[in-house]
Design an enzyme around this catalytic site. Structure first.
Site, PDB file in Angstrom:
ATOM      1  N   PRO A 136       0.950  -1.081  -0.014  1.00 54.69           N
ATOM      2  CA  PRO A 136       0.052  -0.003  -0.017  1.00 54.69           C
ATOM      3  C   PRO A 136       0.775   1.319   0.120  1.00 54.69           C
ATOM      4  O   PRO A 136       0.699   2.109  -0.653  1.00 54.69           O
ATOM      5  CB  PRO A 136      -0.909  -0.096   1.396  1.00 54.69           C
ATOM      6  N   TYR A 137       2.007   1.457   0.651  1.00 50.66           N
ATOM      7  CA  TYR A 137       2.670   2.554   0.781  1.00 50.66           C
ATOM      8  C   TYR A 137       3.608   2.661  -0.286  1.00 50.66           C
ATOM      9  O   TYR A 137       3.594   3.820  -0.964  1.00 50.66           O
ATOM     10  CB  TYR A 137       3.937   2.368   2.058  1.00 50.66           C
ATOM     11  N   VAL A 138       3.972   1.588  -0.857  1.00 49.00           N
ATOM     12  CA  VAL A 138       4.954   1.917  -1.923  1.00 49.00           C
ATOM     13  C   VAL A 138       4.037   2.311  -3.358  1.00 49.00           C
ATOM     14  O   VAL A 138       4.470   3.291  -4.047  1.00 49.00           O
ATOM     15  CB  VAL A 138       5.726   0.449  -2.411  1.00 49.00           C
ATOM     16  N   SER A 140       1.463   3.846  -3.217  1.00 49.19           N
ATOM     17  CA  SER A 140       0.869   5.184  -3.175  1.00 49.19           C
ATOM     18  C   SER A 140       2.087   6.367  -3.378  1.00 49.19           C
ATOM     19  O   SER A 140       1.810   7.151  -3.965  1.00 49.19           O
ATOM     20  CB  SER A 140       0.488   5.642  -1.375  1.00 49.19           C
TER      21      SER A 140
END
Length: 231
Positions: A136-138, A140
């Site tokens: 999810p972080y990457v 985004s």
């Protein structure tokens, strides 16, 4: 217009990197406004309505926003097996969507004045993901790069430069919460410059991008990670 006349809004200014950015911008004469849960302007960046209200409050209280720095970010690691739509959307809301709502709110005023700087704090993990649980972080942060390039094209004619700074693994409380000492040392060992990254590394680069000296820089991503990712 000089830096002393400019208002700089920093999201996530209560965090380690955000606070360093606020200090760097203040040192160059900007009037800084922290937009965070506990900032000068309180805001829940996961909420579109709260973010839009905060943008309106900034304009009402400070009259303008000349420099927007979106530093706020959520990590929330999760494996594919435990993937959850609500948690995924919360990460995208803070990391990407909030930046769009703020750019939408502040760019008309920047265009009227013929000057604006929008700087997104991305991550070198967009090129070198540390693990599958950071999807999810990457995702985004990778999406943020597309937003930067597209906004640079659409806003450049109005004197607004849109850029991103992509830090590497930086020594902050959040980084230490998801990486043990051995993991941090391993990343440093892979860098061309063998020293831990500190928040000021990112902050000084952001402060430069806010100056007149960077007026020909737009649509670009500056990777500040000690030479781990070389593009």
């Amino acid at each position: 217009m000089t830096d002393e006349d400019r208002v700089a809004v920093v999201t996530g200014g209560a965090g380690a990197i955000g606070a360093a950015i606020v200090a760097a911008l203040a040192a160059t004469g900007h009037r800084t406004v922290v937009l965070d849960r506990t900032g000068e302007v309180a805001c829940d960046l996961a909420s579109e309505s709260s973010t839009r209200r905060a943008a309106a409050e900034v304009v009402d209280r400070y009259g303008r926003c000349d420099v927007l720095v979106h530093c706020a970010g959520v990590i929330d690691p999760m494996s594919l097996r435990e993937f959850d739509a609500a948690r995924w959307r919360a990460v995208q809301a803070v990391n990407v969507e909030a930046a769009l709502w703020l750019a939408q709110a502040f760019s008309p005023g920047m265009a009227e004045r013929g000057f604006g700087r929008i700087v997104f704090v991305a991550s070198d993990t967009a090129w070198s993901p540390p693990g599958a649980e950071f999807l999810p972080y990457v995702a985004s942060k990778a999406a943020m790069l597309g937003v930067v390039r597209t906004l640079a094209v659409s806003l450049g004619g109005n004197g607004i430069a849109v850029t991103a700074v992509a830090p590497g693994l930086t020594d902050t409380p959040i980084a230490r919460s998801v990486n043990d000492a051995g993991q941090i040392e391993a990343v440093v060992a892979r860098q061309a410059m063998k020293r831990p990254l500190v928040p000021e590394d990112t902050a000084h680069t952001v402060a430069f991008l806010a100056t007149d000296g960077a007026e020909a820089l737009t649509g670009q991503v500056l990777v500040v990670d000690g030479g781990l990712v070389m593009r």
